[in-house]
Enzyme design. Sequence first.
Site, PDB file in Angstrom:
ATOM      1  CG  ASP A 128       0.317 -10.215  13.267  1.00 19.08           C
ATOM      2  OD1 ASP A 128      -0.126  -9.085  12.963  1.00 19.08           O
ATOM      3  OD2 ASP A 128       0.973 -10.904  12.475  1.00 19.08           O
ATOM      4  CB  CYS A 183       2.423  -6.667 -23.250  1.00 20.34           C
ATOM      5  SG  CYS A 183       3.057  -6.653 -21.571  1.00 20.34           S
ATOM      6  CB  CYS A 216       3.159 -10.426 -21.531  1.00 23.03           C
ATOM      7  SG  CYS A 216       1.524 -10.161 -20.871  1.00 23.03           S
ATOM      8  CG  ASP A 238      -1.488  -6.045   7.926  1.00 17.62           C
ATOM      9  OD1 ASP A 238      -1.850  -6.467   9.043  1.00 17.62           O
ATOM     10  OD2 ASP A 238      -0.418  -6.401   7.387  1.00 17.62           O
ATOM     11  CB  CYS A 255      -1.524  -8.292 -20.458  1.00 20.86           C
ATOM     12  SG  CYS A 255      -0.368  -6.948 -20.215  1.00 20.86           S
TER      13      CYS A 255
END
Length: 550
Positions: free
Chosen positions: A124, A282, A277, A87, A279
């Site tokens: 921008d 976890c 969870c 960015d 994963c």
Amino acid sequence: MFEIVDIDALGRIGKLFVNNKQMITPNLFPVIHPFKNVVPASDLKEIGAQCLFTNAYIMYQNELKREKIIKSGIHNHLQFDGLIATDSGAFQKYMYTNNQIEINAEIIEKFQEDIGSDFPVILDIPVQLDDTHEQAKEKVNTTLSRAKDNVRRRSNKSCHWVGPIQGGKFLDLLNKSVNEMNSLDFEIYAIGGIVKAFLEYRFDLTTDILLNVKKSIVPNKPIHMFGLGLPQYFSLAVACGCDLMDSAAYILFAKEGRYFTLSTGTEKLDELEEFPCHCPICCQYTPKEMKALGEDMRIELLAKHNLYLSFSELRTIRQAIREGNLWELIEQRVRSHPSLVKALHVVNNNKTFIEASEKAYKKSGRLYISSESISRPLIKRYDEKITSNYRIPKEAKFLILLPELDTRGANSPSILSWISQINNTQLIPRELLHVVFISDFYGVIPLELLDTFPLSQFESITAIDNNDDLHQNSVRKALKFLNVNIQHYEKCGVLIPEMFLNQFNEIKKFSSKNPIHKIFSLLQAKYASKISNFTNILYLLQYFRTDGMQ
Ligand code: GUN
Ligand code: ZN
């Protein structure tokens, strides 16, 4: 190059090939700090990141490291061999408006070319939510003229530029932005100025902006949403045409001790007794163990879980697109927050647009699981076809209205038996009879269409109250059809059984809330001379026979 391989709603699975690398869409760019990685880039790759987003402005500002990064290149600097977006510093200007940051577009854009960013972003000027139209207009115009300057100045062919779309809630400005950006060559178009709307859970606004962009943006480029990081919203955003997103939410939430879930939104680590969870994080820690760790470690682990969950959701979404089940997924996901339900309702105002890209056929059956299912594009398509593209069989003189039961067609013993009695009756020539089911979702389903998509395979919830959305939907659609078509029939017999056999062959009482009761009474009030109700098929068939048939 962007290749679209599958679609569902406005959602698409695509492959983005850039600089001999490939990524699948929809996908998330995790945002990382160029110098202070909480989660190392190699770990990000392991968690599933095919791409990263970092900040060129922060790198450029660091005069000590700037030259080094130009020499080594951004991929070496971050130790990441996937795709990297950078960015321009517009985000800093956007978030910290009172900070007098001076950035020069030409310099920061050239810097991104120098470090070998795969996806640099032009400088921008993001429109703020509280900007006046006048202020927003100026930002849009400046962004557009910078986009034109950028196209003229480009020198590194390996850079695939991201073109921000500004305008925000001012749809005239948003459209102007899209129309002008369409004629400028960018690899990705990115909707900007919406991070604060995400922070305030204004998903209805972001969905509206996204749909408006999609209506006129070129179809062959990926659409990115800056700052979209809450996984509960991914599926709806994807269904409305979002292909890519970037976010630091996984880490920002982790710093506040917040743990992503899809069922209840984010949870506080402090309040979790168990991790829902599985994963790797976890599975390895309990919440208690995680709380006992030092702050840095705890944030890293929470951030990793948050990312595992985000990538898992993206895989779920891509699989739903392949199976044509994206709407089913969305209806589940929006239940985690009222703002998401509100955003789903925005889709209703754009049904015509979304229906146009809905597939004609899908392999698997539909599940209508909530009253929001009424608004699915496929149902809208059916409503239009039954209204404008359907003719009742030429010889039909007598209309039989049958209720929907617990299950459809051949799966329902009672419906099978009714149809068999109708097909085998000696009382009346079969071709004079026309059978139409009253349906909660579709209003009416003529028997001859029952085995066609999407009518052949669906399971649905049923109306449970005389005033619920489903009941009203059924009554409204059935009457619309019948008021137009009833003149073709001499008589109409409505079957309202007292009992029926459900799919398990159990005898059940027929519901007093079934919409067929209301439909019958409204029709009878209007067409008393040619309509009557019966509790069994035999009486119903005899009703047709007693008149002019002897
Ligand atoms: N990050 C979040 N929003 C924006 C935006 O509008 N423009 C740019 N360049 N980056 C962003
Ligand atoms: Zn986890």
